[in-house]
Design a protein around this motif. Sequence first.
Motif, PDB file in Angstrom:
ATOM      1  N   SER B 116      42.226  53.323  37.764  1.00  0.00           N
ATOM      2  CA  SER B 116      43.583  52.773  37.739  1.00  0.00           C
ATOM      3  C   SER B 116      43.748  51.639  38.736  1.00  0.00           C
ATOM      4  CB  SER B 116      44.625  53.873  37.967  1.00  0.00           C
ATOM      5  OG  SER B 116      44.190  54.798  38.915  1.00  0.00           O
ATOM      6  N   GLY B 117      42.972  51.654  39.828  1.00  0.00           N
ATOM      7  CA  GLY B 117      43.103  50.595  40.824  1.00  0.00           C
ATOM      8  C   GLY B 117      42.390  49.307  40.435  1.00  0.00           C
ATOM      9  N   VAL B 118      41.189  49.426  39.948  1.00  0.00           N
ATOM     10  CA  VAL B 118      40.381  48.249  39.622  1.00  0.00           C
ATOM     11  C   VAL B 118      40.171  48.202  38.110  1.00  0.00           C
ATOM     12  CG1 VAL B 118      38.229  47.034  40.138  1.00  0.00           C
ATOM     13  CG2 VAL B 118      39.137  48.700  41.782  1.00  0.00           C
ATOM     14  N   GLN B 119      40.944  47.343  37.446  1.00  0.00           N
ATOM     15  CA  GLN B 119      40.852  47.362  35.982  1.00  0.00           C
ATOM     16  C   GLN B 119      39.423  47.118  35.498  1.00  0.00           C
ATOM     17  OE1 GLN B 119      43.680  45.073  33.698  1.00  0.00           O
ATOM     18  NE2 GLN B 119      42.877  45.922  31.782  1.00  0.00           N
ATOM     19  N   LYS B 120      38.714  46.242  36.220  1.00  0.00           N
ATOM     20  CA  LYS B 120      37.333  45.948  35.824  1.00  0.00           C
ATOM     21  C   LYS B 120      36.473  47.194  35.777  1.00  0.00           C
ATOM     22  CE  LYS B 120      37.092  41.476  38.216  1.00  0.00           C
ATOM     23  NZ  LYS B 120      36.413  40.855  39.390  1.00  0.00           N
TER      24      LYS B 120
END
Lengths: 187, 187
Positions: B116-120
Motif C-alpha cells: 500500500s505504501g509503494v505502488q511499484k
Amino acid sequence: MQNTLRRHIEKVISLTDEEFAHISSCFQSKELKKREYLFKQGDDVNYMYFVVSGLLMLSYQESLTKHHVISFAWEDWWETDQHAFFNRKKATMSLQCLEETTVLCIGIDDFNKLCSGVQKFEHLFFEKAKRGYIASQQRILSFITSSARERYEKLIELHPALLQRVPKTLIASYLGVSRETLSRLSP
Amino acid sequence: MQNTLRRHIEKVISLTDEEFAHISSCFQSKELKKREYLFKQGDDVNYMYFVVSGLLMLSYQESLTKHHVISFAWEDWWETDQHAFFNRKKATMSLQCLEETTVLCIGIDDFNKLCSGVQKFEHLFFEKAKRGYIASQQRILSFITSSARERYEKLIELHPALLQRVPKTLIASYLGVSRETLSRLSP
DNA sequence: CGCGCGATTGAGTAATTTCAAATCTAGTGG
DNA sequence: CCACTAGATTTGAAATTACTCAATCGCGCG
C-alpha cells in the motif's frame, strides 16, 4: 450489467461512485451467441473479458483433431489469454462461447491506465492473480496426486452446476482424460 | 545479497535508493542447511521467501509414504505457501532446502505495508503473480496434452541444470510419474 | 571393506487409450 | 406432430502406458 461488475469488484475493494464511473467507462459490453469466438488461436487478443452471464471455454488446439479445454469461465469470472493480452502477442489459445453470453471488455491500454491511476484497481487484479495462481497450483496437485476418477469426483463436488451446462466431452478434456474413459467412470 | 534482490526487482521496475532502502529494511536474511525446513505442513507460514542462492522444494505430503513435489525454487525466485501466507492459514505444504540456501524473508504485515505504501512494489508482485499464473496454466496444459515422456523432455529442454541438482526421484514426483517410470523413459 | 542411498531392471497388474460400432437425444424442417 | 440428422454418450475389445512390488546394481563415504 455494470452493476454486476460493481458488485463483483466490491467483494474485494470498495469504491466511490466517481471511482466506479471512471472504471466503468473503460469497459464496453458485448453480446455473443453460442459457438461464437471472442478470439481464436493466432488472433490478436485485444481484450480481457468479464463474464456477466453465460459461459466461456478457453481451449488449445494441438492439431486438426485434438482440442484441449484449459478452463471454463462463467458468471463473475475474468478470462482471456493472459500472456497474449498482457504482452500484446498472438493468442496461443481460443476463447469460445458455450452459451449465449454477455461480457464486459477492457483493452490493455485502458487496463494499464486504470492500474496506474486507481491503485485499488491494480490491487483487485493482484488479488485475482493470486487466487488464480493458487487455484492453478491446486489443479496441478490434483494431476500429480489423483486418478481420473478422483479428479472427476472433485470436480462434481466443487462445481456441480457445470456438469449440467457442458457436454461431457469437454469435461473429459478439462480433466485430461478421453471421453470414453470419463464415460466409464460414473458407475 | 540485498544487491541480488535489487537487481531482481529492477528487472521489472526501477527504484530510487530511498525506495530500495525502505523495501530492503523489511527483509531479513536467513541461511539454511541442506534438508532444513522453512515450514512444514500444518505450521504457520510467517514469511514469503526470495531465494538468493541455493534450491528449495515445495511439496505436499499425502500420507506417511507419499510425497509430491509441487515446485522447485532456485536463485531469483519467490516461494511460499501462498494461500497460507496471504490468508494467515496453516501450511498445506512444506518448504524444504535441497541445498545449502540463502533466502530473504518478508512477513505478511511488512508485505502489505509495502504494497500500500509503494505502488511499484505491488506492481512488481502483480507481475510475478501474472507470470506465475501463466506458467501454471502451461504446466496444466502439459498434463492434459502430453505423455510422461513429453513432459520429461520439455523439462530437460526448459531447465537442463535442474537435472544436475535434484535426485531423479524428485523430478519424477514433480512430473507426476513414479520414479521407475521416469527411469524407463531415458532410452 | 561394506553400508546406504539413489537409480535401474524385471514381472505382473491396473488404469487408460484407441478405434469401431451402437445407442441415445435434442433440434429442425416437412 | 413426426421423421431425420448431427451431436453426444455409451459400450466393447485390443493395445498401450504407467504403476507396484521386489530384486539388483553402482557408487560415494565413513
